[in-house]
Design a protein around this motif. Structure first.
Motif, PDB file in Angstrom:
ATOM      1  N   UNK A   1      30.798  39.145  36.799  1.00 33.76           N
ATOM      2  CA  UNK A   1      32.093  38.308  36.398  1.00 33.76           C
ATOM      3  C   UNK A   1      33.012  38.254  37.824  1.00 33.76           C
ATOM      4  N   UNK A   2      33.590  37.078  37.918  1.00 33.27           N
ATOM      5  CA  UNK A   2      34.678  36.617  38.606  1.00 33.27           C
ATOM      6  C   UNK A   2      35.858  37.317  38.181  1.00 33.27           C
ATOM      7  N   UNK A   3      36.674  37.956  39.440  1.00 35.28           N
ATOM      8  CA  UNK A   3      38.025  38.360  38.894  1.00 35.28           C
ATOM      9  C   UNK A   3      38.797  37.622  40.054  1.00 35.28           C
ATOM     10  N   UNK A   4      39.980  36.754  39.655  1.00 37.45           N
ATOM     11  CA  UNK A   4      40.070  36.308  38.331  1.00 37.45           C
ATOM     12  C   UNK A   4      39.160  35.316  38.275  1.00 37.45           C
ATOM     13  N   UNK A   5      38.874  34.559  37.051  1.00 34.74           N
ATOM     14  CA  UNK A   5      37.931  33.633  36.624  1.00 34.74           C
ATOM     15  C   UNK A   5      38.579  32.227  36.615  1.00 34.74           C
ATOM     16  N   UNK A   6      39.954  32.228  36.484  1.00 36.52           N
ATOM     17  CA  UNK A   6      40.465  30.978  36.767  1.00 36.52           C
ATOM     18  C   UNK A   6      41.867  31.198  37.609  1.00 36.52           C
ATOM     19  N   UNK A   7      41.693  30.158  38.714  1.00 39.97           N
ATOM     20  CA  UNK A   7      42.968  30.385  39.630  1.00 39.97           C
ATOM     21  C   UNK A   7      43.264  28.980  40.329  1.00 39.97           C
ATOM     22  N   UNK A   8      44.530  29.023  40.745  1.00 42.74           N
ATOM     23  CA  UNK A   8      45.024  28.125  41.818  1.00 42.74           C
ATOM     24  C   UNK A   8      44.523  28.668  43.371  1.00 42.74           C
ATOM     25  N   UNK A   9      43.909  27.870  44.198  1.00 42.24           N
ATOM     26  CA  UNK A   9      43.972  28.285  45.598  1.00 42.24           C
ATOM     27  C   UNK A   9      44.818  28.169  46.248  1.00 42.24           C
ATOM     28  N   UNK A  10      45.646  29.420  46.759  1.00 34.48           N
ATOM     29  CA  UNK A  10      46.968  29.549  47.473  1.00 34.48           C
ATOM     30  C   UNK A  10      46.698  29.030  48.823  1.00 34.48           C
TER      31      UNK A  10
END
Length: 108
Positions: free
Chosen positions: A37-46
């Motif tokens: 799994x990816x952590x986080x699986x949903x994000x906005x690139x900073x």
């Protein structure tokens, strides 16, 4: 006085329910791969550079579904992913070695 307190509580709850509204989950410049799994699986690139760390036991990748980015990351290693050439929008990503590992990133 009681009506004012109730009104303020209602406004606070409404504000919390509406949240940030960016649709991409949290804003971050780091992504961790753990097991499958990816952590986080949903994000906005900073930023235009995403730091990806593989804390799992096997080879993983950060691969945009449209093929614009494909970065392998060995177990116990980290890699920098350049997002500067990616157009603004929300994109699905996955691990090409473990297709069940998926997520989405919003690039602004």
């Amino acid at each position: 006085m009681r009506r004012i307190s109730i009104g303020l509580m209602a406004l606070a709850l409404l504000g919390a329910a509406c949240g940030g509204g960016n649709g991409g989950g949290e804003t971050t410049d780091t992504l961790t791969m753990v097991d499958n799994e990816f952590q986080p699986s949903s994000f906005t690139a900073a930023s235009d550079t995403l730091s990806v760390t593989n804390e799992g036991q096997v080879l993983h990748s950060f691969t945009l579904s449209d093929g614009g980015v494909d970065q392998d990351v060995a177990p116990g290693e980290s890699a920098e992913v350049d997002l500067s050439g990616v157009d603004a929008g929300t994109f699905d990503f996955l691990c090409k070695y473990h297709p069940e590992m998926t997520g989405s990133v919003t690039v602004e």
